[in-house]
Design a protein around this motif. Structure first.
Motif, PDB file in Angstrom:
ATOM      1  N   UNK A 147     -21.063  12.282  -3.281  1.00  0.00           N
ATOM      2  CA  UNK A 147     -19.799  12.983  -3.506  1.00  0.00           C
ATOM      3  C   UNK A 147     -18.678  12.307  -2.708  1.00  0.00           C
ATOM      4  N   UNK A 148     -18.965  11.981  -1.464  1.00  0.00           N
ATOM      5  CA  UNK A 148     -17.978  11.255  -0.664  1.00  0.00           C
ATOM      6  C   UNK A 148     -17.609   9.921  -1.297  1.00  0.00           C
ATOM      7  N   UNK A 149     -18.601   9.238  -1.855  1.00  0.00           N
ATOM      8  CA  UNK A 149     -18.340   7.960  -2.528  1.00  0.00           C
ATOM      9  C   UNK A 149     -17.472   8.159  -3.772  1.00  0.00           C
ATOM     10  N   UNK A 150     -17.674   9.260  -4.469  1.00  0.00           N
ATOM     11  CA  UNK A 150     -16.844   9.568  -5.637  1.00  0.00           C
ATOM     12  C   UNK A 150     -15.388   9.752  -5.221  1.00  0.00           C
ATOM     13  N   UNK A 151     -15.172  10.501  -4.153  1.00  0.00           N
ATOM     14  CA  UNK A 151     -13.803  10.724  -3.682  1.00  0.00           C
ATOM     15  C   UNK A 151     -13.185   9.402  -3.229  1.00  0.00           C
ATOM     16  N   UNK A 152     -13.945   8.596  -2.513  1.00  0.00           N
ATOM     17  CA  UNK A 152     -13.457   7.287  -2.083  1.00  0.00           C
ATOM     18  C   UNK A 152     -13.120   6.413  -3.292  1.00  0.00           C
ATOM     19  N   UNK A 153     -13.981   6.434  -4.306  1.00  0.00           N
ATOM     20  CA  UNK A 153     -13.716   5.625  -5.500  1.00  0.00           C
ATOM     21  C   UNK A 153     -12.480   6.134  -6.249  1.00  0.00           C
ATOM     22  N   UNK A 154     -12.224   7.434  -6.185  1.00  0.00           N
ATOM     23  CA  UNK A 154     -11.009   7.987  -6.802  1.00  0.00           C
ATOM     24  C   UNK A 154      -9.768   7.411  -6.137  1.00  0.00           C
ATOM     25  N   UNK A 155      -9.802   7.310  -4.826  1.00  0.00           N
ATOM     26  CA  UNK A 155      -8.674   6.752  -4.080  1.00  0.00           C
ATOM     27  C   UNK A 155      -8.503   5.270  -4.423  1.00  0.00           C
ATOM     28  N   UNK A 156      -9.609   4.535  -4.425  1.00  0.00           N
ATOM     29  CA  UNK A 156      -9.542   3.103  -4.739  1.00  0.00           C
ATOM     30  C   UNK A 156      -9.078   2.851  -6.171  1.00  0.00           C
ATOM     31  N   UNK A 157      -9.595   3.628  -7.124  1.00  0.00           N
ATOM     32  CA  UNK A 157      -9.192   3.461  -8.526  1.00  0.00           C
ATOM     33  C   UNK A 157      -7.706   3.723  -8.686  1.00  0.00           C
ATOM     34  N   UNK A 158      -7.226   4.748  -8.008  1.00  0.00           N
ATOM     35  CA  UNK A 158      -5.806   5.080  -8.090  1.00  0.00           C
ATOM     36  C   UNK A 158      -4.950   3.990  -7.450  1.00  0.00           C
ATOM     37  N   UNK A 159      -5.395   3.475  -6.325  1.00  0.00           N
ATOM     38  CA  UNK A 159      -4.671   2.394  -5.656  1.00  0.00           C
ATOM     39  C   UNK A 159      -4.633   1.151  -6.544  1.00  0.00           C
ATOM     40  N   UNK A 160      -5.763   0.793  -7.134  1.00  0.00           N
ATOM     41  CA  UNK A 160      -5.819  -0.381  -8.016  1.00  0.00           C
ATOM     42  C   UNK A 160      -4.912  -0.194  -9.224  1.00  0.00           C
ATOM     43  N   UNK A 161      -4.979   0.973  -9.831  1.00  0.00           N
ATOM     44  CA  UNK A 161      -4.132   1.265 -10.989  1.00  0.00           C
ATOM     45  C   UNK A 161      -2.653   1.164 -10.626  1.00  0.00           C
ATOM     46  N   UNK A 162      -2.312   1.727  -9.477  1.00  0.00           N
ATOM     47  CA  UNK A 162      -0.931   1.701  -9.024  1.00  0.00           C
ATOM     48  C   UNK A 162      -0.470   0.264  -8.775  1.00  0.00           C
ATOM     49  N   UNK A 163      -1.307  -0.532  -8.161  1.00  0.00           N
ATOM     50  CA  UNK A 163      -0.939  -1.926  -7.883  1.00  0.00           C
ATOM     51  C   UNK A 163      -0.782  -2.726  -9.178  1.00  0.00           C
ATOM     52  N   UNK A 164      -1.609  -2.454 -10.170  1.00  0.00           N
ATOM     53  CA  UNK A 164      -1.546  -3.183 -11.440  1.00  0.00           C
ATOM     54  C   UNK A 164      -0.323  -2.770 -12.256  1.00  0.00           C
ATOM     55  N   UNK A 165      -0.021  -1.469 -12.281  1.00  0.00           N
ATOM     56  CA  UNK A 165       1.044  -0.968 -13.153  1.00  0.00           C
ATOM     57  C   UNK A 165       2.410  -0.931 -12.498  1.00  0.00           C
ATOM     58  N   UNK A 166       2.498  -0.972 -11.192  1.00  0.00           N
ATOM     59  CA  UNK A 166       3.785  -0.862 -10.484  1.00  0.00           C
ATOM     60  C   UNK A 166       4.014  -2.063  -9.581  1.00  0.00           C
ATOM     61  N   UNK A 167       3.951  -3.238 -10.129  1.00  0.00           N
ATOM     62  CA  UNK A 167       4.072  -4.443  -9.317  1.00  0.00           C
ATOM     63  C   UNK A 167       5.439  -4.596  -8.681  1.00  0.00           C
ATOM     64  N   UNK A 168       6.473  -3.994  -9.256  1.00  0.00           N
ATOM     65  CA  UNK A 168       7.822  -4.129  -8.704  1.00  0.00           C
ATOM     66  C   UNK A 168       8.197  -3.041  -7.717  1.00  0.00           C
ATOM     67  N   UNK A 169       7.368  -2.020  -7.550  1.00  0.00           N
ATOM     68  CA  UNK A 169       7.675  -0.900  -6.671  1.00  0.00           C
ATOM     69  C   UNK A 169       7.384  -1.289  -5.225  1.00  0.00           C
ATOM     70  N   UNK A 170       8.404  -1.284  -4.380  1.00  0.00           N
ATOM     71  CA  UNK A 170       8.210  -1.688  -2.989  1.00  0.00           C
ATOM     72  C   UNK A 170       8.110  -0.511  -2.034  1.00  0.00           C
ATOM     73  N   UNK A 171       8.368   0.690  -2.512  1.00  0.00           N
ATOM     74  CA  UNK A 171       8.272   1.869  -1.643  1.00  0.00           C
ATOM     75  C   UNK A 171       6.813   2.159  -1.339  1.00  0.00           C
ATOM     76  N   UNK A 172       6.479   2.183  -0.044  1.00  0.00           N
ATOM     77  CA  UNK A 172       5.096   2.466   0.334  1.00  0.00           C
ATOM     78  C   UNK A 172       4.958   3.905   0.753  1.00  0.00           C
ATOM     79  N   UNK A 173       3.833   4.476   0.363  1.00  0.00           N
ATOM     80  CA  UNK A 173       3.531   5.852   0.697  1.00  0.00           C
ATOM     81  C   UNK A 173       2.094   5.890   1.174  1.00  0.00           C
ATOM     82  N   UNK A 174       1.801   6.630   2.229  1.00  0.00           N
ATOM     83  CA  UNK A 174       0.403   6.708   2.668  1.00  0.00           C
ATOM     84  C   UNK A 174      -0.473   7.223   1.533  1.00  0.00           C
ATOM     85  N   UNK A 175      -1.639   6.676   1.425  1.00  0.00           N
ATOM     86  CA  UNK A 175      -2.574   7.074   0.390  1.00  0.00           C
ATOM     87  C   UNK A 175      -3.648   7.948   1.000  1.00  0.00           C
ATOM     88  N   UNK A 176      -4.137   8.905   0.195  1.00  0.00           N
ATOM     89  CA  UNK A 176      -5.250   9.710   0.664  1.00  0.00           C
ATOM     90  C   UNK A 176      -6.343   8.783   1.035  1.00  0.00           C
TER      91      UNK A 176
END
Length: 176
Positions: A147-176
């Motif tokens: 379950x912990x690995x699932x939550x961790x993978x959710x964070x990583x998947x979201x981070x990867x998706x964000x990096x791929x789709x928002x390459x021009x966004x420079x505003x950083x926000x702490x991630x879960x």
């Protein structure tokens, strides 16, 4: 604190959760330099709720010894209603995790993974656990690493998706 609480309340798992999950608040502050309570508090509460789930299952292994020793636990308190009660705590865990993600601006991959795979895993635990079988309780308890690995993978998947789709966004926000 936890062993002491077993002597005075049927809710020692709550105190365990409050202590174990303090890292959500401390970690957020350390990474962000301050604390955003709208994100960190639901994350903390989700962790406490999850602790109630996994440690109640764990406690069912020891219930005979706990009775003999005169100590208390949520396993003894919930008894035959454990699965019903833990269903509520499981739903709270997922809901609070999603609320924390929403407040932090997490994206679709986070929510799909937490609500989908996270819910499925907790549901599998509740369907599979036999509270009168110490070996099954141990197996279900150990599965919380997944379950912990699932939550961790959710964070990583979201981070990867964000990096791929928002390459021009420079505003950083702490991630879960």
């Amino acid at each position: 604190m936890y062993p002491f609480m077993k002597r005075i309340t049927y809710w020692p798992q709550l105190f365990l959760g409050l202590a174990y999950n303090w890292g959500a608040l401390a970690g957020w502050s350390a990474v962000a330099g301050s604390i955003d309570w709208t994100v960190a508090l639901p994350l903390y509460a989700a962790g406490v709720s999850w602790t109630l789930v996994y440690d109640t299952v764990y406690g069912h292994q020891d219930k005979r010894d706990d009775i003999a020793a005169g100590v208390k636990s949520t396993s003894l308190l919930f008894g035959d209603h454990t699965k019903t009660v833990l269903s509520g705590f499981s739903a709270a865990t997922i809901s609070l995790m999603c609320l924390s993600g929403y407040m932090n601006g997490q994206g679709l991959p986070f929510f799909l993974t937490v609500a989908g795979a996270g819910s499925a895993h907790l549901l599998w635990q509740l369907k599979s656990v036999d509270i009168n079988s110490p070996s099954v309780c141990w197996r279900i308890f150990k599965s919380n690493a997944w379950f912990g690995a699932i939550i961790f993978s959710a964070i990583l998947a979201d981070l990867a998706y964000d990096r791929i789709t928002n390459t021009g966004d420079t505003e950083e926000q702490p991630s879960l």
